[in-house]
Design a protein around this motif. Structure first.
Motif, PDB file in Angstrom:
ATOM      1  N   SER A   1      53.053  54.680  21.063  1.00 14.18           N
ATOM      2  CA  SER A   1      52.557  56.026  20.782  1.00 14.18           C
ATOM      3  C   SER A   1      51.197  55.894  20.105  1.00 14.18           C
ATOM      4  CB  SER A   1      53.523  56.801  19.885  1.00 14.18           C
ATOM      5  OG  SER A   1      53.378  56.434  18.535  1.00 14.18           O
ATOM      6  N   ARG A   2      50.582  57.022  19.774  1.00 12.85           N
ATOM      7  CA  ARG A   2      49.287  56.978  19.083  1.00 12.85           C
ATOM      8  C   ARG A   2      49.421  56.328  17.708  1.00 12.85           C
ATOM      9  NH1 ARG A   2      47.398  63.062  18.966  1.00 12.85           N
ATOM     10  NH2 ARG A   2      49.623  63.213  18.491  1.00 12.85           N
ATOM     11  N   THR A   3      50.580  56.513  17.069  1.00 13.33           N
ATOM     12  CA  THR A   3      50.773  56.042  15.699  1.00 13.33           C
ATOM     13  C   THR A   3      51.729  54.846  15.694  1.00 13.33           C
ATOM     14  OG1 THR A   3      50.530  58.336  14.976  1.00 13.33           O
ATOM     15  CG2 THR A   3      51.367  56.760  13.363  1.00 13.33           C
ATOM     16  N   LEU A   4      51.163  53.678  15.501  1.00 15.43           N
ATOM     17  CA  LEU A   4      51.953  52.445  15.561  1.00 15.43           C
ATOM     18  C   LEU A   4      53.073  52.450  14.539  1.00 15.43           C
ATOM     19  CD1 LEU A   4      52.177  49.617  16.876  1.00 15.43           C
ATOM     20  CD2 LEU A   4      50.684  48.772  15.043  1.00 15.43           C
ATOM     21  N   SER A   5      52.818  52.984  13.342  1.00 15.92           N
ATOM     22  CA  SER A   5      53.821  52.944  12.273  1.00 15.92           C
ATOM     23  C   SER A   5      55.089  53.703  12.654  1.00 15.92           C
ATOM     24  CB  SER A   5      53.237  53.507  10.970  1.00 15.92           C
ATOM     25  OG  SER A   5      52.824  54.856  11.143  1.00 15.92           O
ATOM     26  N   LYS A   6      54.954  54.770  13.447  1.00 14.22           N
ATOM     27  CA  LYS A   6      56.135  55.512  13.886  1.00 14.22           C
ATOM     28  C   LYS A   6      56.988  54.665  14.825  1.00 14.22           C
ATOM     29  CE  LYS A   6      54.334  60.231  13.425  1.00 14.22           C
ATOM     30  NZ  LYS A   6      54.051  61.503  14.136  1.00 14.22           N
ATOM     31  N   CYS A   7      56.341  53.920  15.690  1.00 17.95           N
ATOM     32  CA  CYS A   7      57.074  53.014  16.582  1.00 17.95           C
ATOM     33  C   CYS A   7      57.783  51.922  15.785  1.00 17.95           C
ATOM     34  CB  CYS A   7      56.122  52.382  17.591  1.00 17.95           C
ATOM     35  SG  CYS A   7      55.245  53.547  18.646  1.00 17.95           S
ATOM     36  N   GLU A   8      57.090  51.408  14.792  1.00 22.83           N
ATOM     37  CA  GLU A   8      57.679  50.357  13.961  1.00 22.83           C
ATOM     38  C   GLU A   8      58.866  50.881  13.163  1.00 22.83           C
ATOM     39  OE1 GLU A   8      53.646  47.651  13.261  1.00 22.83           O
ATOM     40  OE2 GLU A   8      54.128  49.301  11.876  1.00 22.83           O
ATOM     41  N   ALA A   9      58.806  52.159  12.747  1.00 24.05           N
ATOM     42  CA  ALA A   9      59.935  52.750  12.021  1.00 24.05           C
ATOM     43  C   ALA A   9      61.159  52.868  12.922  1.00 24.05           C
ATOM     44  CB  ALA A   9      59.541  54.112  11.473  1.00 24.05           C
ATOM     45  N   ILE A  10      60.942  53.190  14.184  1.00 24.84           N
ATOM     46  CA  ILE A  10      62.060  53.265  15.133  1.00 24.84           C
ATOM     47  C   ILE A  10      62.680  51.885  15.325  1.00 24.84           C
ATOM     48  CG2 ILE A  10      62.644  53.649  17.564  1.00 24.84           C
ATOM     49  CD1 ILE A  10      60.671  55.997  17.542  1.00 24.84           C
ATOM     50  N   ILE A  11      61.836  50.887  15.467  1.00 22.68           N
ATOM     51  CA  ILE A  11      62.341  49.518  15.623  1.00 22.68           C
ATOM     52  C   ILE A  11      63.158  49.101  14.403  1.00 22.68           C
ATOM     53  CG2 ILE A  11      61.605  47.098  15.694  1.00 22.68           C
ATOM     54  CD1 ILE A  11      59.366  47.987  17.589  1.00 22.68           C
ATOM     55  N   ALA A  12      62.682  49.475  13.222  1.00 23.77           N
ATOM     56  CA  ALA A  12      63.432  49.158  12.000  1.00 23.77           C
ATOM     57  C   ALA A  12      64.796  49.836  12.015  1.00 23.77           C
ATOM     58  CB  ALA A  12      62.633  49.595  10.767  1.00 23.77           C
ATOM     59  N   SER A  13      64.837  51.075  12.512  1.00 21.37           N
ATOM     60  CA  SER A  13      66.102  51.803  12.603  1.00 21.37           C
ATOM     61  C   SER A  13      67.073  51.119  13.557  1.00 21.37           C
ATOM     62  CB  SER A  13      65.821  53.241  13.069  1.00 21.37           C
ATOM     63  OG  SER A  13      67.017  53.927  13.364  1.00 21.37           O
ATOM     64  N   VAL A  14      66.544  50.663  14.690  1.00 24.82           N
ATOM     65  CA  VAL A  14      67.392  49.952  15.667  1.00 24.82           C
ATOM     66  C   VAL A  14      68.007  48.711  15.026  1.00 24.82           C
ATOM     67  CG1 VAL A  14      67.371  48.637  17.824  1.00 24.82           C
ATOM     68  CG2 VAL A  14      66.169  50.834  17.695  1.00 24.82           C
ATOM     69  N   HIS A  15      67.200  47.958  14.310  1.00 24.50           N
ATOM     70  CA  HIS A  15      67.713  46.738  13.670  1.00 24.50           C
ATOM     71  C   HIS A  15      68.689  47.079  12.538  1.00 24.50           C
ATOM     72  CE1 HIS A  15      65.414  43.987  16.020  1.00 24.50           C
ATOM     73  NE2 HIS A  15      64.239  44.416  15.589  1.00 24.50           N
TER      74      HIS A  15
END
Length: 412
Positions: free
Chosen positions: A35-49
């Motif tokens: 997405s435009r905001t990398l940190s939002k993608c990283e937050a989703i990945i953290a949630s998955v883990h």
């Protein structure tokens, strides 16, 4: 064979998609989120883990991309080597993402119809204004493109196809009914992107009736529906994506979409609209600042993803088909009931995001398995619904049928 996936978007629906892809990465392989905001993608990945959602070892990676730039999306597709793109970003990016998929030869899907930011409620059929203009290109390149494969549009289209094929000889009407009987505890909020939500309800309400497009205003036509689990609910005829494809594929039927609204929502919406606060036309403040009222409203409302921890209650969304079978009038309701708290406990999102995010993952699995890898552009009702229901049953959205014979699982 595994088929790697790129998720475009990083909102509440994208979070559900990521979790469900991770739970099925034995089929879907590498998972990339952009997405435009990398940190939002990283937050989703953290949630998955955090939830331990990965079924097996594999890639789960975040990327920054401007999805309105087709060249950027195409470059990311090549860089990641993905086979399937699940677009759950704002509807403004559908066409550039679709064009990138056609250019690179990978499968495409989305959950809502394309919109242009400066245009609201264009002339029907809406798909004909944008996506369907790429049908020939998809066929020439052998690109599978499944349009509107969220819940509504999406699963409800499959419900229509199944109800008609299984229970009717001739269809007279298709009514999609969407009821959210849950509560998020906020004074006012929208369940998904406020900008898209309000745009949906400020334009003309189009329905297909008596073989022609009919127009009404929002909240002009209401009806009470007695539904499983959630009971008697008031819903209003609303313009919506699936009406435009179902009317094309079933022109002999009346096609309508009904959405439930409480009096509080209607009152707040009416005040905002009458004050001009839902306008997308810029205004200048006394201080000389140029602002867009709708974007200001969006900025002050709660982020829909923040509603999830407090959301309780259930949704009931389904399709009522009416017609004749063996010369007798017949009515069938094909539907799903989802629970907000269950959704949050599983994937950290509320039920509206859950119902929108699970179906494209089921569709991606069907593409990976070859069942829905059709090498052309289609809407969901053009595909066999039974394999879709089988996966949805398994991954969180079971299908039920209610008719004169009772209420039961679709395959009972």
């Amino acid at each position: 064979m595994k088929r790697n996936v790129l998720i475009i978007g990083a909102g509440g629906v994208a979070q559900v998609v990521a979790h469900k892809c991770a739970q099925n990465n034995d089929i879907l392989g590498d998972i990339h989120i952009a997405s435009r905001t990398l940190s939002k993608c990283e937050a989703i990945i953290a949630s998955v883990h955090e939830k331990g959602a990965m079924k097996g070892e594999g890639v789960l990676k975040a990327h920054a991309v401007n999805a309105r730039n087709s060249d950027e999306v195409a470059a990311l597709i090549r860089e990641t080597g993905v086979d399937i793109v699940i677009n759950v970003a704002q509807a403004f990016v559908n066409m550039p993402v679709l064009d990138a998929c056609i250019e690179t030869g990978v499968a495409y899907m989305d959950t809502a119809i394309h919109e242009e930011p400066n245009l609201i409620c264009e002339t029907p059929p809406w798909y004909g204004n944008y996506e369907w203009k790429r049908k020939e290109a998809c066929a020439e390149k052998g690109v599978t493109a499944i349009l509107g494969v969220g819940f509504d549009p999406g699963v409800v289209n499959a419900y229509a196809r199944y109800g008609i094929d299984t229970y009717l000889d001739a269809v007279a009407s298709i009514d999609i009914v969407d009821i959210n009987a849950g509560s998020h505890g906020r004074w006012f909020s929208t369940n998904f992107d406020p900008e898209i939500n309000f745009r949906e309800f400020t334009g003309t309400v189009y329905s297909w009736q008596n073989g022609a497009w009919q127009s009404n205003t929002m909240f002009e036509v209401g009806k009470e529906w007695d539904l499983p689990v959630v009971g008697m609910q008031k819903a209003y005829m609303t313009g919506h994506d699936e009406v435009h494809s179902l009317a094309t594929n079933y022109p002999q039927a009346d096609v309508r979409f009904w959405m439930g609204f409480g009096d509080h929502y209607i009152n707040v919406f009416t005040v905002l609209k009458n004050l001009g606060l839902l306008s997308e036309k810029p205004v200048t403040t006394a201080e000389g600042l140029e602002v867009i009222p709708l974007k200001v409203v969006k900025a002050v409302l709660p982020d829909p993803s923040s509603l999830a921890p407090d959301y309780v209650g259930k949704t009931c969304i389904g399709t009522v088909v009416k017609g004749t079978k063996d010369g007798k009038e017949t009515e069938v309701f094909v539907y799903n009931v989802a629970d907000h708290k269950d959704a949050y406990n599983e994937v950290g999102s509320q039920g509206i995001s859950y119902t929108a995010g699970v179906p494209p993952v089921a569709a991606a699995m069907l593409i990976a398995q070859g069942t829905w890898d059709v090498s052309k552009m289609v809407n969901v009702e053009e595909l066999d619904p039974k394999p879709f229901f089988e996966i949805l049953d398994r991954i969180g959205l079971p299908t039920r049928v209610k008719d004169a014979s009772g209420d039961r699982a679709w395959n009972a």
